[in-house]
Scaffold this active site. Structure first.
Site, short mmCIF file in Angstrom:
data_model
loop_
_atom_site.label_atom_id
_atom_site.label_comp_id
_atom_site.label_asym_id
_atom_site.label_seq_id
_atom_site.Cartn_x
_atom_site.Cartn_y
_atom_site.Cartn_z
N TYR A 44 26.10 1.00 1.09
CA TYR A 44 27.54 1.08 0.72
C TYR A 44 28.36 1.27 2.07
O TYR A 44 29.15 0.45 2.33
CB TYR A 44 27.90 2.30 -0.14
CG TYR A 44 29.45 2.58 -0.40
CD1 TYR A 44 30.21 1.50 -0.97
CD2 TYR A 44 30.12 3.75 0.27
CE1 TYR A 44 31.48 1.58 -1.03
CE2 TYR A 44 31.39 3.84 0.23
CZ TYR A 44 32.12 2.80 -0.49
OH TYR A 44 33.63 2.82 -0.53
N LYS A 95 30.87 -1.62 3.70
CA LYS A 95 32.49 -1.52 3.94
C LYS A 95 32.75 -1.57 5.52
O LYS A 95 34.00 -2.33 6.01
CB LYS A 95 32.96 -0.24 3.70
CG LYS A 95 32.61 0.16 2.04
CD LYS A 95 33.74 -0.83 0.94
CE LYS A 95 35.07 -0.37 1.32
NZ LYS A 95 35.80 -1.28 0.39
N GLU A 152 33.92 6.61 4.96
CA GLU A 152 32.47 6.74 5.16
C GLU A 152 32.09 5.81 6.23
O GLU A 152 30.82 5.83 6.75
CB GLU A 152 31.78 6.46 3.62
CG GLU A 152 32.17 7.26 2.91
CD GLU A 152 31.00 7.44 1.45
OE1 GLU A 152 30.02 6.72 1.54
OE2 GLU A 152 31.39 7.85 0.50
#
Ligand code: NAD
Ligand code: TDX
Length: 340
Positions: A153, A157, A127
């Protein structure tokens, strides 16, 4: 070798612990986990019986705690699975994602610097590359694809990945990063697509498919992710990023229909609901690098993996019934209450 595995009470971490106990019985494993809503000690029940496994409860963002653990244990390798991992929760409450995923990663790497380490491995995600258009099936993410995140999110990351690479360049910390596509398999928390759909279907409840259901994910059986990480921590090159994926792209709608068919349930349960904000259209991994350098290839075909996964959920109802009987009901109301 002594390994600290953070987030080992979660989905992929627990599968990794079982993989390592089987493949490397000579090694010693310490699981460090905060036991958030996503952490489940019952997932580690069998590991707890092993003399070379130990569980420690704690927060990777708690510097004093992490330093005292490293001082006492002097690990050779750290594999960091600990994270807030659900995109939908990050949209509701981004702050915790920064604390665990970014600050927590920084604390772990500082501990590695202070006490010495042979390898720090960051478990990251595809992602971080953002998404690909549905009408360009020729495009795949490589390790040099620019980072281009969509959700809090994935942004957290990607931030952690940059920090890990910076610690390698600035301090010479021996790090590796794996960026993997969507996993599925045993011990997958029922807020994620596949277990949620299996459990809703078993209860003849509506299956909430976001948007038009055409979004594509590249599904990898969790054991194949574990074998990739095992190869990287033992044979990967310091400072390198490795993409991990299954070349198994499927739209959400196709996945949901496969589950319904396997359970003998009607497609009438499928309910199209309000889309996820910023919803990534397609993920697809080019895994040439890990294949060429480390000989890794996925072993489990989707048809076999999904059959094994459904069987696991049928055989382990206690595991998920315990989860969905608690706080999960409030989560479900909050997340899906205004989607239908
Ligand atoms: P999960 O949510 O199932 O498990 C996360 C674990 O981390 C839980 O046991 C939780 O208690 C623990 N944890 C959370 N915050 C912590 C903290 N501050 N300190 C210590 N422990 C903490 O997640 P997962 O699906 O197993 O994902 C594991 C890792 O793999 C994550 O870093 C995720 O970003 C990455 N990843 C997941 C997938 C996927 O498809 N699930 C794909 C690629 C990468
Ligand atoms: O109820 C749902 N309905 C639905 O249509 C849920 C929960 C999901 N979806 C869709 C959204 C996605 O297109 O299914 C797809 C998969 O969703 P998730 O299971 O939430 O996974 P995803 O957002 O793709 O992220 C996962 O893979 C990459 C993991 O949760 C991440 O931790 C990992 O980094």
């Amino acid at each position: 070798m002594k390994l600290i595995i953070t987030g080992g009470a979660g989905f992929i971490g627990s599968n990794f612990i079982y993989y390592e106990l089987k493949q490397h019985p000579e090694d010693e494993f310490i699981c460090l986990d905060k036991l958030t809503y996503a952490g489940n000690l019952s997932s580690l029940k069998d590991a707890m019986q092993q003399p070379n496994f130990k569980f420690v409860k704690g927060d990777i963002a708690d510097r004093d705690f992490v330093y005292s653990l490293f001082e006492g244990e002097k690990p050779d390798v750290v594999v960091n699975f600990a994270a807030e991992s659900h995109v939908d929760r990050s949209i509701l409450e981004p702050e915790l994602f920064l604390k665990t995923n970014v600050i927590g990663t920084g604390v772990l790497m500082d501990a590695c610097r202070k006490y010495g380490i042979k390898r720090y491995h960051q478990v990251s995600t595809d992602e971080v590359y953002g998404d690909l258009p549905l009408d360009r099936p020729d495009l795949f993410f490589t390790e040099t694809t620019p980072l281009h995140t969509s959700s809090p999110y994935s942004a957290s990351k990607a931030s952690a990945d940059l920090l890990v690479l910076a610690y390698h360049r600035t301090y010479g910390l021996p790090v590796t990063i794996s960026r993997c596509s969507n996993n599925y398999g045993p011990y997958h928390f029922p807020e994620k697509l596949i277990p949620l759909m299996i459990i809703n279907a078993l209860h003849d409840k509506a299956l909430p498919v976001y948007g038009d259901g055409a979004n594509v994910r590249d599904w990898l059986y969790v054991e194949d992710h574990c074998s990739a990480i095992d190869l990287i921590i033992r044979h990967g090159r310091d400072g390198e990023v490795y993409n991990v994926g299954g070349h198994n792209e499927k739209s959400n709608l196709v996945v949901v229909k496969i589950i319904l068919k396997a359970l003998g349930k009607s497609e009438d349960l499928i309910t199209f609901v309000k889309d996820r904000p910023g919803h990534d259209r397609r993920y697809a991994i080019d895994q040439t690098k890990i294949h060429n350098e480390l000989g890794w290839l996925p072993q489990t075909k989707f048809e076999d993996g999904i059959a094994k996964t459904i069987e696991w959920y049928l055989d382990n109802k206690d595991w998920w019934q315990e989860i969905i009987s608690g706080e999960y009901q409030n989560y479900y109301k909050k997340m899906y209450g205004n989607k239908f």
